[in-house]
Design an enzyme around this catalytic site. Structure first.
Site, mmCIF file in Angstrom:
data_model
loop_
_atom_site.group_PDB
_atom_site.id
_atom_site.type_symbol
_atom_site.label_atom_id
_atom_site.label_comp_id
_atom_site.label_asym_id
_atom_site.label_seq_id
_atom_site.Cartn_x
_atom_site.Cartn_y
_atom_site.Cartn_z
ATOM 1 N N ASP A 187 -35.656 -20.147 77.132
ATOM 2 C CA ASP A 187 -34.480 -19.855 76.323
ATOM 3 C C ASP A 187 -34.354 -18.359 76.103
ATOM 4 O OD1 ASP A 187 -34.131 -22.594 76.110
ATOM 5 O OD2 ASP A 187 -35.161 -22.723 74.178
ATOM 6 N N ARG A 188 -33.135 -17.929 75.818
ATOM 7 C CA ARG A 188 -32.887 -16.507 75.598
ATOM 8 C C ARG A 188 -33.852 -15.918 74.556
ATOM 9 N NH1 ARG A 188 -28.178 -12.850 75.429
ATOM 10 N NH2 ARG A 188 -26.747 -14.542 76.014
#
Length: 242
Positions: free
Chosen positions: A55-56
Protein backbone atom coordinates in the site's frame (compact mmCIF):
# COMPACT_ATOMS: atom_id res chain seq x y z
CA UNK A 1 15.13 10.69 -4.46
CA UNK A 2 16.85 7.37 -5.02
CA UNK A 3 15.33 4.23 -3.55
CA UNK A 4 17.32 2.15 -1.08
CA UNK A 5 18.33 -0.97 -3.03
CA UNK A 6 18.73 -4.05 -0.84
CA UNK A 7 19.72 -6.42 -3.67
CA UNK A 8 20.10 -6.33 -7.44
CA UNK A 9 21.20 -8.82 -10.08
CA UNK A 10 20.38 -9.38 -13.75
CA UNK A 11 16.95 -10.84 -12.91
CA UNK A 12 15.45 -8.74 -10.14
CA UNK A 13 15.85 -5.85 -7.74
CA UNK A 14 14.76 -5.61 -4.09
CA UNK A 15 14.18 -2.20 -2.49
CA UNK A 16 13.11 -0.69 0.79
CA UNK A 17 10.00 1.22 -0.31
CA UNK A 18 9.33 4.46 1.57
CA UNK A 19 5.91 5.24 3.00
CA UNK A 20 3.77 7.52 0.86
CA UNK A 21 4.93 6.15 -2.49
CA UNK A 22 2.74 4.14 -4.89
CA UNK A 23 4.25 1.00 -6.43
CA UNK A 24 2.71 1.84 -9.81
CA UNK A 25 -0.04 3.98 -11.30
CA UNK A 26 -3.62 2.77 -10.91
CA UNK A 27 -6.92 3.64 -12.57
CA UNK A 28 -7.56 6.19 -9.83
CA UNK A 29 -4.01 7.55 -9.88
CA UNK A 30 -3.29 7.76 -13.60
CA UNK A 31 -1.58 11.13 -13.28
CA UNK A 32 0.74 10.08 -10.44
CA UNK A 33 4.28 10.73 -11.67
CA UNK A 34 6.37 9.68 -8.68
CA UNK A 35 5.95 5.91 -8.32
CA UNK A 36 8.36 3.06 -7.49
CA UNK A 37 8.32 1.72 -11.03
CA UNK A 38 9.40 5.05 -12.52
CA UNK A 39 12.05 5.70 -9.86
CA UNK A 40 13.60 2.28 -10.43
CA UNK A 41 13.61 2.71 -14.21
CA UNK A 42 15.48 5.97 -13.77
CA UNK A 43 17.78 4.52 -11.13
CA UNK A 44 18.71 1.22 -12.81
CA UNK A 45 18.33 2.24 -16.42
CA UNK A 46 16.19 -0.82 -17.03
CA UNK A 47 12.50 -1.55 -17.49
CA UNK A 48 11.02 -3.07 -14.32
CA UNK A 49 7.91 -5.18 -13.77
CA UNK A 50 5.87 -5.26 -10.53
CA UNK A 51 5.69 -8.62 -8.75
CA UNK A 52 3.58 -7.73 -5.72
CA UNK A 53 2.47 -4.50 -4.11
CA UNK A 54 2.60 -2.62 -0.86
CA UNK A 55 0.00 0.00 0.00
CA UNK A 56 1.03 3.60 -0.53
CA UNK A 57 1.41 4.14 3.22
CA UNK A 58 3.31 0.91 3.88
CA UNK A 59 7.10 0.91 3.82
CA UNK A 60 9.49 -2.00 3.51
CA UNK A 61 10.71 -4.87 1.34
CA UNK A 62 9.48 -4.80 -2.25
CA UNK A 63 10.75 -6.95 -5.13
CA UNK A 64 10.57 -6.01 -8.81
CA UNK A 65 11.57 -8.06 -11.88
CA UNK A 66 13.59 -7.09 -14.93
CA UNK A 67 11.55 -9.25 -17.33
CA UNK A 68 7.94 -10.45 -17.69
CA UNK A 69 9.09 -14.05 -17.28
CA UNK A 70 10.80 -13.36 -13.96
CA UNK A 71 7.81 -11.32 -12.79
CA UNK A 72 5.48 -14.21 -13.62
CA UNK A 73 7.64 -16.75 -11.76
CA UNK A 74 7.83 -14.57 -8.65
CA UNK A 75 4.15 -13.60 -8.80
CA UNK A 76 3.20 -17.27 -8.77
CA UNK A 77 5.09 -17.69 -5.50
CA UNK A 78 3.05 -14.92 -3.91
CA UNK A 79 -0.20 -16.32 -5.33
CA UNK A 80 0.60 -19.81 -4.01
CA UNK A 81 1.70 -18.55 -0.56
CA UNK A 82 5.21 -19.85 -1.24
CA UNK A 83 6.79 -16.71 0.18
CA UNK A 84 7.34 -15.79 3.83
CA UNK A 85 6.51 -12.22 4.88
CA UNK A 86 7.05 -10.46 8.19
CA UNK A 87 5.61 -7.05 9.01
CA UNK A 88 5.69 -4.78 12.04
CA UNK A 89 2.88 -2.43 12.97
CA UNK A 90 1.65 -0.16 15.74
CA UNK A 91 -1.95 -0.84 16.76
CA UNK A 92 -4.54 0.52 19.15
CA UNK A 93 -4.96 -1.14 22.55
CA UNK A 94 -3.15 -3.97 24.29
CA UNK A 95 -2.86 -6.72 21.71
CA UNK A 96 -2.75 -10.35 23.00
CA UNK A 97 0.72 -11.86 23.38
CA UNK A 98 0.25 -13.99 20.27
CA UNK A 99 -2.41 -15.53 18.10
CA UNK A 100 -3.78 -16.23 14.65
CA UNK A 101 -6.49 -14.11 13.04
CA UNK A 102 -8.47 -16.52 10.87
CA UNK A 103 -11.05 -14.38 9.12
CA UNK A 104 -12.08 -14.74 5.44
CA UNK A 105 -11.81 -11.62 3.31
CA UNK A 106 -13.68 -10.65 0.17
CA UNK A 107 -12.02 -8.98 -2.77
CA UNK A 108 -11.66 -5.20 -2.71
CA UNK A 109 -11.85 -3.10 -5.85
CA UNK A 110 -10.90 0.54 -6.07
CA UNK A 111 -13.67 2.88 -7.12
CA UNK A 112 -14.33 6.56 -7.43
CA UNK A 113 -16.59 8.36 -5.00
CA UNK A 114 -16.92 8.57 -1.24
CA UNK A 115 -15.49 5.11 -0.65
CA UNK A 116 -12.27 4.15 -2.38
CA UNK A 117 -12.89 0.42 -2.08
CA UNK A 118 -15.86 -1.77 -2.90
CA UNK A 119 -16.25 -5.32 -1.60
CA UNK A 120 -16.91 -7.77 -4.42
CA UNK A 121 -17.17 -11.52 -4.83
CA UNK A 122 -17.09 -14.30 -2.28
CA UNK A 123 -14.88 -14.36 0.78
CA UNK A 124 -11.60 -16.27 0.64
CA UNK A 125 -9.64 -17.76 3.50
CA UNK A 126 -7.11 -15.48 5.17
CA UNK A 127 -4.90 -16.14 8.17
CA UNK A 128 -2.56 -13.73 9.90
CA UNK A 129 -0.22 -14.83 12.68
CA UNK A 130 1.00 -12.24 15.16
CA UNK A 131 3.25 -11.83 18.19
CA UNK A 132 3.03 -8.77 20.41
CA UNK A 133 6.51 -7.31 20.91
CA UNK A 134 5.67 -4.49 23.32
CA UNK A 135 2.76 -2.74 25.06
CA UNK A 136 2.74 1.01 25.72
CA UNK A 137 0.52 3.20 27.86
CA UNK A 138 0.65 6.98 27.47
CA UNK A 139 -0.97 9.40 29.96
CA UNK A 140 -2.90 11.03 27.13
CA UNK A 141 -6.73 11.08 27.01
CA UNK A 142 -8.32 9.43 23.99
CA UNK A 143 -12.08 9.75 23.53
CA UNK A 144 -13.64 8.56 26.81
CA UNK A 145 -10.42 6.95 28.08
CA UNK A 146 -7.86 8.71 30.29
CA UNK A 147 -4.86 6.95 28.71
CA UNK A 148 -3.75 5.80 25.26
CA UNK A 149 -2.77 2.15 24.95
CA UNK A 150 -0.73 0.92 21.99
CA UNK A 151 1.03 -2.28 20.91
CA UNK A 152 4.02 -2.90 18.63
CA UNK A 153 3.28 -6.16 16.84
CA UNK A 154 5.16 -8.58 14.58
CA UNK A 155 2.85 -9.96 11.90
CA UNK A 156 3.07 -12.82 9.40
CA UNK A 157 0.20 -12.99 6.88
CA UNK A 158 -0.14 -16.37 5.20
CA UNK A 159 -1.88 -14.97 2.15
CA UNK A 160 -1.66 -11.57 0.51
CA UNK A 161 -5.26 -10.40 0.39
CA UNK A 162 -5.70 -6.71 -0.27
CA UNK A 163 -5.27 -4.78 2.99
CA UNK A 164 -5.18 -8.13 4.83
CA UNK A 165 -3.27 -6.93 7.89
CA UNK A 166 -5.22 -3.69 8.15
CA UNK A 167 -8.60 -5.42 7.81
CA UNK A 168 -7.70 -8.27 10.14
CA UNK A 169 -6.57 -6.00 12.96
CA UNK A 170 -9.65 -3.83 12.54
CA UNK A 171 -11.70 -7.02 12.91
CA UNK A 172 -9.85 -7.71 16.19
CA UNK A 173 -10.59 -4.14 17.42
CA UNK A 174 -6.89 -3.29 17.22
CA UNK A 175 -6.77 -1.03 14.15
CA UNK A 176 -3.44 0.24 12.90
CA UNK A 177 -2.30 3.68 13.99
CA UNK A 178 -2.32 6.14 11.10
CA UNK A 179 -4.76 4.08 9.04
CA UNK A 180 -7.20 6.57 7.52
CA UNK A 181 -9.33 3.84 5.95
CA UNK A 182 -9.77 1.28 8.74
CA UNK A 183 -8.24 3.06 11.71
CA UNK A 184 -9.59 4.76 14.82
CA UNK A 185 -10.20 8.47 14.22
CA UNK A 186 -9.75 9.26 17.93
CA UNK A 187 -6.30 7.65 18.06
CA UNK A 188 -5.28 9.21 14.76
CA UNK A 189 -6.34 12.66 15.95
CA UNK A 190 -4.24 12.38 19.11
CA UNK A 191 -1.26 11.01 17.17
CA UNK A 192 -1.39 13.95 14.75
CA UNK A 193 -0.97 16.23 17.76
CA UNK A 194 1.69 14.16 19.51
CA UNK A 195 3.82 13.28 16.50
CA UNK A 196 3.20 15.89 13.77
CA UNK A 197 6.42 14.93 11.94
CA UNK A 198 5.62 11.20 11.88
CA UNK A 199 2.31 11.15 10.03
CA UNK A 200 2.09 7.85 8.18
CA UNK A 201 0.49 4.42 8.26
CA UNK A 202 2.37 2.58 11.02
CA UNK A 203 2.97 -0.56 8.96
CA UNK A 204 6.36 -1.81 7.71
CA UNK A 205 7.24 -4.87 5.62
CA UNK A 206 10.31 -5.96 7.58
CA UNK A 207 11.29 -9.20 5.88
CA UNK A 208 10.58 -11.17 2.72
CA UNK A 209 11.70 -14.67 1.74
CA UNK A 210 11.25 -16.13 -1.75
CA UNK A 211 12.97 -18.47 -4.22
CA UNK A 212 15.27 -16.91 -6.79
CA UNK A 213 13.85 -17.37 -10.33
CA UNK A 214 17.18 -18.57 -11.75
CA UNK A 215 19.06 -20.35 -8.96
CA UNK A 216 15.86 -21.47 -7.15
CA UNK A 217 17.64 -20.86 -3.87
CA UNK A 218 15.77 -19.38 -0.94
CA UNK A 219 16.60 -15.71 -0.37
CA UNK A 220 15.67 -13.51 2.60
CA UNK A 221 15.80 -9.73 2.65
CA UNK A 222 15.33 -7.42 5.62
CA UNK A 223 14.41 -3.75 5.42
CA UNK A 224 15.36 -1.41 8.30
CA UNK A 225 12.69 0.85 9.76
CA UNK A 226 12.61 4.39 8.41
CA UNK A 227 13.35 7.54 10.41
CA UNK A 228 9.68 8.18 11.17
CA UNK A 229 9.03 4.76 12.70
CA UNK A 230 12.29 4.84 14.62
CA UNK A 231 11.36 8.26 15.97
CA UNK A 232 7.94 7.03 17.14
CA UNK A 233 9.43 3.98 18.85
CA UNK A 234 12.03 6.18 20.54
CA UNK A 235 9.27 8.44 21.88
CA UNK A 236 7.33 5.42 23.13
CA UNK A 237 10.34 3.99 24.96
CA UNK A 238 9.43 5.82 28.19
CA UNK A 239 5.91 4.36 28.19
CA UNK A 240 6.68 0.65 27.99
CA UNK A 241 4.43 -1.67 29.98
CA UNK A 242 6.18 -4.68 31.51
Amino acid sequence: MSLEILFEDEYLVVVNKPSGLLVHRTELDKTEEDVVVQRLRDQTGRWVFPVHRLDRGTSGVLVMAFSPQTARYLSEQFANAATAKTYHCLVRGFCPDQGVIDYPLAKLNEQKGMSRFKIEGTEKEAQTEFVCVQHYQLPVPVSRYDAMRLSWVEVSPKQGRKHQIRRHFKHQFHPLVGDTCYGCRHINKVVRTLWPDEQRLMLHASSLTFFHPHTHKSMTFNAPLDDQLNAVLAKLEAYKVA
